[in-house]
Design a protein around this motif. Structure first.
Motif, PDB file in Angstrom:
ATOM      1  N   THR A  41     -32.495  56.118  33.589  1.00 38.24           N
ATOM      2  CA  THR A  41     -31.728  57.104  32.827  1.00 38.24           C
ATOM      3  C   THR A  41     -31.278  58.281  33.690  1.00 38.24           C
ATOM      4  N   SER A  86     -26.015  46.146  28.389  1.00 35.08           N
ATOM      5  CA  SER A  86     -27.248  46.878  28.711  1.00 35.08           C
ATOM      6  C   SER A  86     -28.360  46.483  27.759  1.00 35.08           C
ATOM      7  N   GLN A  87     -29.517  46.182  28.299  1.00 30.72           N
ATOM      8  CA  GLN A  87     -30.676  45.898  27.460  1.00 30.72           C
ATOM      9  C   GLN A  87     -31.098  47.164  26.731  1.00 30.72           C
ATOM     10  N   SER A  88     -31.318  48.213  27.511  1.00 27.20           N
ATOM     11  CA  SER A  88     -31.888  49.446  26.949  1.00 27.20           C
ATOM     12  C   SER A  88     -30.873  50.248  26.142  1.00 27.20           C
ATOM     13  N   GLU A 102     -29.493  52.651  27.443  1.00 27.07           N
ATOM     14  CA  GLU A 102     -29.695  54.020  27.934  1.00 27.07           C
ATOM     15  C   GLU A 102     -29.385  54.179  29.417  1.00 27.07           C
ATOM     16  N   THR A 103     -28.991  53.118  30.094  1.00 29.38           N
ATOM     17  CA  THR A 103     -28.744  53.221  31.534  1.00 29.38           C
ATOM     18  C   THR A 103     -27.635  54.235  31.799  1.00 29.38           C
ATOM     19  N   SER A 145     -36.170  41.992  33.626  1.00 32.16           N
ATOM     20  CA  SER A 145     -35.475  41.490  32.446  1.00 32.16           C
ATOM     21  C   SER A 145     -35.451  39.960  32.441  1.00 32.16           C
ATOM     22  N   VAL A 163     -25.722  45.129  23.601  1.00 27.34           N
ATOM     23  CA  VAL A 163     -26.940  45.932  23.808  1.00 27.34           C
ATOM     24  C   VAL A 163     -28.084  45.341  23.002  1.00 27.34           C
ATOM     25  N   SER A 179     -29.640  53.016  20.306  1.00 26.35           N
ATOM     26  CA  SER A 179     -29.614  53.632  21.637  1.00 26.35           C
ATOM     27  C   SER A 179     -28.241  54.288  21.873  1.00 26.35           C
ATOM     28  N   LYS A 235     -38.354  50.808  33.641  1.00 28.37           N
ATOM     29  CA  LYS A 235     -37.701  49.873  32.706  1.00 28.37           C
ATOM     30  C   LYS A 235     -36.273  50.292  32.424  1.00 28.37           C
ATOM     31  N   SER A 236     -36.074  51.591  32.247  1.00 35.32           N
ATOM     32  CA  SER A 236     -34.669  51.936  32.065  1.00 35.32           C
ATOM     33  C   SER A 236     -34.339  53.133  32.962  1.00 35.32           C
ATOM     34  N   THR A 250     -31.123  47.276  22.344  1.00 36.19           N
ATOM     35  CA  THR A 250     -31.937  48.282  21.665  1.00 36.19           C
ATOM     36  C   THR A 250     -31.118  49.013  20.601  1.00 36.19           C
TER      37      THR A 250
END
Ligand code: M6R
Length: 369
Positions: free
Chosen positions: A367, A104-106, A108-109, A157, A130, A135, A364-365, A132
């Motif tokens: 959540t 996951s990039q964020s 937070e997904t 992304s 990850v 997170s 962007k994310s 971030t």
């Protein structure tokens, strides 16, 4: 903050040599052995892993698909890739010998986080890849391998994707070394090749004018198909996702081998098809099969746009356009072949006057579930 670029996305595409380079930093010792200090899972546990499940969503899941090819080849551990939201509700078979890799990039997904929780409840160990820091997903995982892409602002992304793939390679090489599938010098050899990738990405960025011209010529397209095989398959899926997200054009990625099983019916006069061709230096049969796919669709009227390795003249008779990428080992090629597709989508959307940083309807994310 856009560093002179027209959009964050354009900037982030150009950040990729650095993002990949930074993700590779400080991962080896003086003997070329991979060291992952922050991997807080016992080596004995990692030695006994008998299955890996990658959980992720969207682009991060495509990074997982690339990881599958590399990790299975290097480590001989079966790897499944699951969309996190499907994984949770499928009653998956996991136990203490299962290693779950959450990408996951964020960080937070929500779906990916829930998959992590579910996996840990079943006794599996979870490694998070990850971007971030601080997170939630890395906080709730057993270990974390951070990508060092820097903040990714554009909704689509780009640099996070290449960094995720890079981190997955590092994890694969680490496991291969730990479990004795590879000799230290073999690991060091692949790692040396990885270190050459940032300069190769830079070469693509420096020579991207033709990609942009072709993209601008296609602003009226209503559908674009993407074909790839082996590691080119997830690249095709990612190329199609970028085009949908940014340019609001119908786009589909297919495994090239599926063509005759249905998708070829879509080909008629002028249908644009982007084909990611495997290296001719890899398994010969793969390369020639994809080249004959190009021939088949061209014969039915497709406009063929081919992503091929420098020197691969076999594609020339059947390609209307070629996006060249530098030579690289077969498994590492996605770090290169993805880049023209990102530039293509960004430029095409820009030529339609669209906001590439904030495409409609997207966050962007994600959540929420
Ligand atoms: O933050 P994450 O990596 O967990 O996000 C996953 C997806 O939501 C994300 O990759 C999405 O598909 C992007 N819009 C792709 O460009």
């Amino acid at each position: 903050e856009k560093g002179g670029f027209a959009s964050f996305m354009d900037k982030e595409i150009h950040d990729q040599p650095q993002a990949v380079g930074d993700t590779l930093l400080a991962r080896t010792d003086e003997r070329g052995q991979i060291v992952l200090d922050d991997l807080r899972i016992d080596e004995s546990v990692l030695r006994s892993v008998d299955k890996i499940i990658v959980v992720a969503c969207g682009t991060a899941a495509y990074a997982g698909h690339v990881a599958k090819y590399a990790i299975e080849h290097w480590c001989r551990i079966p790897v499944e890739v699951e969309l996190a939201h499907e994984f949770r509700y499928r009653d998956p078979i996991i136990d203490a010998q299962t290693l779950v890799v959450a990408i996951s990039q964020s960080g937070e997904t929500m779906d990916t986080l829930m998959a992590v929780r579910h996996a840990r409840e079943q006794g599996a160990k979870v490694i998070a890849i990850v971007n971030t820091h601080g997170s939630t997903i890395p906080r709730e995982s057993d270990a974390v391998l951070y990508t060092h892409a820097g903040p990714e602002v554009a909704v689509a992304s780009t640099k996070a994707f290449l960094s995720q793939i890079t981190a997955a390679y590092i994890l694969g090489l680490y496991l291969a070394q730990l479990r004795g599938n590879k000799y230290p010098d073999e690991v060091a050899e692949v790692f040396d090749e990885l270190r050459l990738m940032p300069a190769r990405i830079q070469e693509i960025l420096d020579g991207a004018e033709h990609v942009r011209e072709v993209a601008r010529s296609m602003s009226e397209a209503s559908s674009v198909l993407f074909l790839g095989r082996h590691v080119g398959f997830p690249v095709a899926l990612e190329g199609a996702l970028k085009l949908k997200e940014l340019a609001y054009i119908h786009a589909e990625g297919f495994a090239a081998g599926e063509l005759k099983h249905g998708p070829i019916a879509l080909i008629d006069e002028g249908q644009p098809v982007i084909v990611i061709v495997p290296s001719p230096r890899g398994r010969d049969s793969l390369h020639s099969k994809v080249v004959s796919n190009i021939q088949e669709i061209r014969a039915r009227g497709a406009r063929t746009i081919v992503v091929a390795e420098a020197g691969d003249d076999d594609v020339l008779p059947y390609a209307d356009e070629v996006f060249w990428v530098p030579q690289s080992p077969v498994l590492l090629a996605p770090l290169l072949t993805t880049v023209p597709l990102q530039i293509f989508a960004c430029e095409l959307a820009t030529s339609k006057g669209l906001d590439v940083d904030q495409p409609r309807n997207l966050a962007k994310s994600v959540t929420v579930e």
